[in-house]
Design an enzyme around this catalytic site. Sequence first.
Site, short mmCIF file in Angstrom:
data_model
loop_
_atom_site.label_atom_id
_atom_site.label_comp_id
_atom_site.label_asym_id
_atom_site.label_seq_id
_atom_site.Cartn_x
_atom_site.Cartn_y
_atom_site.Cartn_z
N CYS A 61 -21.41 -26.03 8.76
CA CYS A 61 -21.81 -27.38 8.66
C CYS A 61 -23.18 -27.69 9.40
O CYS A 61 -22.49 -28.24 10.67
CB CYS A 61 -21.01 -28.72 7.74
N CYS A 64 -22.45 -31.13 10.27
CA CYS A 64 -21.60 -31.24 11.20
C CYS A 64 -21.62 -31.23 12.59
O CYS A 64 -21.17 -31.86 13.53
CB CYS A 64 -20.42 -30.51 10.68
#
Length: 129
Positions: A48, A51
């Site tokens: 991600c 993230c």
Amino acid sequence: MSYNNPANTKGYLVAPIRYLEYKDFNPDGTLKHFRNKTCLVMVQASFCGHCSSAKPAFQNFARKHPEIVCLTVQGDDPVSDSIDRLVKLISTIKPSFQGYPDYLLFRNGVLVPREIDGRSEADLEKFVR
């Protein structure tokens, strides 16, 4: 629960952040080991991009706030055989969970029903207060 990241590779969060596993939760979604504590959990995955950009703020927040237990759930843990159950549990206790990253706040082991407004250190500060 471990201070070691699942794959021990670059890009993973490090101590004082601890990695949670399915066994760290009770069946009702409460945390087993953190009575009388405030816990901030980042639910994230290595693939991600959002993230990856949020991890430095979370890591800095954890270092600056030893009074708050900072934890993470690695949503794509290559080592854990229970990650699907863990992500399903998170989806159950927080129905608004739709993807990575997301944050959970626990007080005395119980989820506080609250949504975070962003991913910066200031947003994390506001979220836990």
